[in-house]
Structure formats: structure tokens, C-alpha cells
Design an enzyme around this catalytic site. Structure first.
Site, PDB file in Angstrom:
ATOM      1  N   THR A   1      -8.117  -1.091  21.959  1.00 50.32           N
ATOM      2  CA  THR A   1      -8.460   0.213  22.548  1.00 50.32           C
ATOM      3  C   THR A   1      -8.855   0.072  24.009  1.00 50.32           C
ATOM      4  O   THR A   1      -8.561   0.955  24.809  1.00 50.32           O
ATOM      5  CB  THR A   1      -9.573   0.927  21.748  1.00 50.32           C
ATOM      6  OG1 THR A   1     -10.630   0.007  21.487  1.00 50.32           O
ATOM      7  CG2 THR A   1      -9.054   1.462  20.437  1.00 50.32           C
TER       8      THR A   1
ATOM      9  N   ARG B   1      -4.695   5.774  13.738  1.00 53.95           N
ATOM     10  CA  ARG B   1      -5.261   6.316  12.506  1.00 53.95           C
ATOM     11  C   ARG B   1      -6.564   7.079  12.726  1.00 53.95           C
ATOM     12  O   ARG B   1      -7.058   7.729  11.824  1.00 53.95           O
ATOM     13  CB  ARG B   1      -5.546   5.179  11.514  1.00 53.95           C
ATOM     14  CG  ARG B   1      -4.314   4.577  10.914  1.00 53.95           C
ATOM     15  CD  ARG B   1      -4.696   3.575   9.839  1.00 53.95           C
ATOM     16  NE  ARG B   1      -3.542   3.176   9.047  1.00 53.95           N
ATOM     17  CZ  ARG B   1      -2.737   2.177   9.359  1.00 53.95           C
ATOM     18  NH1 ARG B   1      -2.944   1.486  10.444  1.00 53.95           N
ATOM     19  NH2 ARG B   1      -1.717   1.886   8.590  1.00 53.95           N
TER      20      ARG B   1
ATOM     21  N   HIS C   1       2.226  -5.567  10.333  1.00 55.08           N
ATOM     22  CA  HIS C   1       2.865  -4.255  10.484  1.00 55.08           C
ATOM     23  C   HIS C   1       4.015  -4.281  11.484  1.00 55.08           C
ATOM     24  O   HIS C   1       4.443  -3.241  11.961  1.00 55.08           O
ATOM     25  CB  HIS C   1       1.827  -3.199  10.904  1.00 55.08           C
ATOM     26  CG  HIS C   1       0.775  -2.961   9.857  1.00 55.08           C
ATOM     27  ND1 HIS C   1      -0.401  -2.303  10.114  1.00 55.08           N
ATOM     28  CD2 HIS C   1       0.726  -3.296   8.544  1.00 55.08           C
ATOM     29  CE1 HIS C   1      -1.135  -2.258   9.005  1.00 55.08           C
ATOM     30  NE2 HIS C   1      -0.475  -2.856   8.040  1.00 55.08           N
TER      31      HIS C   1
ATOM     32  N   CYS D   1      17.913  -3.692  13.429  1.00 54.11           N
ATOM     33  CA  CYS D   1      18.754  -2.973  12.481  1.00 54.11           C
ATOM     34  C   CYS D   1      18.112  -3.078  11.106  1.00 54.11           C
ATOM     35  O   CYS D   1      17.691  -4.155  10.691  1.00 54.11           O
ATOM     36  CB  CYS D   1      20.147  -3.606  12.467  1.00 54.11           C
ATOM     37  SG  CYS D   1      21.138  -3.086  11.059  1.00 54.11           S
TER      38      CYS D   1
ATOM     39  N   CYS E   1      21.090  -5.356   8.779  1.00 56.96           N
ATOM     40  CA  CYS E   1      21.322  -6.798   8.952  1.00 56.96           C
ATOM     41  C   CYS E   1      20.195  -7.481   9.713  1.00 56.96           C
ATOM     42  O   CYS E   1      20.172  -8.709   9.807  1.00 56.96           O
ATOM     43  CB  CYS E   1      22.651  -7.035   9.663  1.00 56.96           C
ATOM     44  SG  CYS E   1      22.671  -6.552  11.411  1.00 56.96           S
TER      45      CYS E   1
ATOM     46  N   CYS F   1      26.694  -3.762  12.042  1.00 58.80           N
ATOM     47  CA  CYS F   1      26.928  -3.296  10.666  1.00 58.80           C
ATOM     48  C   CYS F   1      26.806  -1.778  10.498  1.00 58.80           C
ATOM     49  O   CYS F   1      26.918  -1.276   9.380  1.00 58.80           O
ATOM     50  CB  CYS F   1      25.969  -4.001   9.704  1.00 58.80           C
ATOM     51  SG  CYS F   1      24.271  -3.391   9.811  1.00 58.80           S
TER      52      CYS F   1
ATOM     53  N   ASN G   1     -16.914  -5.195  14.804  1.00 54.17           N
ATOM     54  CA  ASN G   1     -16.321  -3.858  14.791  1.00 54.17           C
ATOM     55  C   ASN G   1     -17.378  -2.866  15.283  1.00 54.17           C
ATOM     56  O   ASN G   1     -18.559  -3.031  15.019  1.00 54.17           O
ATOM     57  CB  ASN G   1     -15.885  -3.483  13.359  1.00 54.17           C
ATOM     58  CG  ASN G   1     -14.897  -2.339  13.339  1.00 54.17           C
ATOM     59  OD1 ASN G   1     -13.922  -2.345  14.088  1.00 54.17           O
ATOM     60  ND2 ASN G   1     -15.139  -1.353  12.505  1.00 54.17           N
TER      61      ASN G   1
HETATM   62 ZN    ZN Z   1      23.034  -4.310  11.480  1.00 53.72          ZN
END
Ligand code: ZN
Length: 253
Positions: free
Chosen positions: A33, A41, A126, A134, A137, A162, A225
Site C-alpha cells: 500500500t 479487497r 495469486h 494464454c 497453452c 492455439c 499487520n
Molecule cells: Zn495458447
């Protein structure tokens, strides 16, 4: 044990870092941040204003793909301008010193890599929003190519190999967690002697499981935190202060 004040927390964290031989950091949105990356979130964050597009919708709907890419292009000035903060730089210093084998992160902003941690040593739960893949593939594309194709054809491009859709290299809602990253994060949590949970509320699975796993395997647990987390009561040290302030003293050793 909750640190009584920032100075006390930094001192005790320093002692624990000095005693540890293998430190595994686990980072969430709070570390970025101060770099200008919003916490998607958080209340008022992007996801409360723009409903996230689930993976199956992205796959099924060209309109959803166009919208997903328009949103990503709109965020590009923010991601492109972001530089590592004090938290990233402190962890990079400990990495260079040989204390940190790898960093596990929920973040998609690439800032650990920019701070000097090798890409192979950043375990991204994540994914990463600074390039595209892609979904068929797995071929990687840079965002400049995606933007050029989008402008040429007036919509989200498909893979040149692809023909399947191209998406940011992130894990969307409804998309399977990356198996390799989950396996590596689990191994790291099991084989460290100090686990640092930084800037994550530790509520969302799988984040919630790693601190307890590390504890059960014998590591000490530190939580840094701004706000209380669900796991504070099992931690050896809790620092409820700004992450940049708490980790700033560890930059550059
Ligand atoms: Zn592909």
C-alpha cells in the site's frame, strides 16, 4: 505476544531475525500500500466498486474479456509507477544475506522481483498481473503486445499459437490455485525456523493455513499487520504498526 510499542516490536523482531537461520516471509496487500497499489479487497477498494470477473465468465464471454482488459489497462499507470517499499527492500536485504530462501506472496504486483529477489524465489499464490498468459497453452505475452492487439482488433486478443483467450497471469475467482506454488509454499512453511506473516489479514484460504502449519512444524511466528488478524493469538510476536515503519530498520544490511 503483542508488541507494546513500535520500538519494542522492532527490537524483538531484530533478535528473532538474528537467531533464525531460515526465514520465510508470507506477504499480502499491506506490504504494497505504501507503493501506491490499492488493497483490492479493502472497503472502498476496487473490488467493492467493480465486481471481480470470475474465471468461468471470462472464458465464456467475449464481453467479459473485453471488460477485464479495459480495467487492467486502466490500472497500468498505477502498476507501472509502483516501486518497492521499505517492506520489500528489507526482505530483499535478508534474501541477499542468505536468511530468506524464497518469499511466498498473495500479491500480483511483481514488487518482490523488482526489489531484487529472483523470480524463481518468489512463490506467487495469486499469479502476476504484469504479464499475460494464454489460458489454453500457457504461452506468455507482454502487456504491450496485448494492448496493441486489443487496439487493432477492438477487443481482447486470442493466443497466436492455439486461439484460446489471453488473460493476465493472475488467479481469478473460480480459477484453481496453482498447484506448484501451493506445494512450494507448503514446503517452505514446513522447513523454516521463523515465519513472517506481513500485511495479510490471514482470513482467506489458503493464507489462513500457512502460519499454523509453520508453527506446528516448529517455527516461530511473527505477524506484522496494521490491524488485528485471525491468527494473532498463536503468534510469538504481533506488531500492529505500519509495515514500512516496522521493517524499515532492516533495509540494507
Ligand atoms: Zn495458447
Amino acid at each position: 505476544m503483542i508488541a507494546s510499542d513500535l520500538r519494542n516490536g522492532v527490537e524483538r523482531l531484530g533478535d528473532m531475525i538474528a537467531e533464525a537461520s531460515t526465514i520465510v516471509p508470507f506477504t499480502g496487500a499491506g506490504i504494497s500500500t505504501e507503493c501506491g497499489i490499492p488493497d483490492f479487497r479493502s472497503p472502498g477498494g476496487l473490488w467493492t466498486r467493480n465486481r471481480p470477473i470470475p474465471f468461468d465468465e471470462f472464458v465464456a464471454s467475449p464481453d467479459a474479456r473485453d471488460e477485464a482488459w479495459r480495467r487492467r489497462f486502466a490500472m497500468e499507470p498505477t502498476f507501472a509507477a509502483a516501486r518497492p517499499g521499505r517492506g520489500h527492500r528489507a526482505l530483499a536485504s535478508l534474501y541477499r544475506a542468505g536468511k530468506i530462501p524464497a518469499i511466498v506472496t498473495q500479491n500480483i504486483d511483481n514488487l518482490h522481483q523488482i526489489s531484487g529477489v529472483a523470480a524463481d524465489h518468489v512463490v506467487e499464490l495469486h499469479g502476476n498481473t504484469t504479464y499475460a498468459r494464454c489460458i489454453g497453452c500457457g504461452h506468455a505475452y507482454d502487456l504491450v503486445w496485448v494492448k496493441q492487439r486489443f487496439d487493432e482488433i477492438g477487443g481482447a486478443p486470442d493466443c497466436t499459437v492455439c486461439d484460446e483467450p489471453v488473460k493476465t497471469a493472475t488467479i481469478s475467482f473460480g480459477q484453481a490455485m496453482p498447484e506448484d506454488a501451493m506445494r512450494r509454499a507448503t514446503e517452505l512453511a514446513r522447513h523454516c525456523d521463523l515465519f513472517l506473516a506481513i500485511g495479510s489479514s490471514l482470513v482467506v484460504w489458503p493464507a489462513a493455513g500457512f502460519p499454523m502449519l509453520a508453527k506446528n512444524c516448529g517455527a516461530k511466528l511473527v505477524i506484522i499487520n496494521n490491524e488485528a488478524t485471525e491468527q494473532d493469538d498463536i503468534a510469538d510476536l504481533v506488531i500492529h504498526y505500519d509495515i514500512g515503519e516496522a521493517l524499515g530498520p532492516f533495509v540494507g544490511n
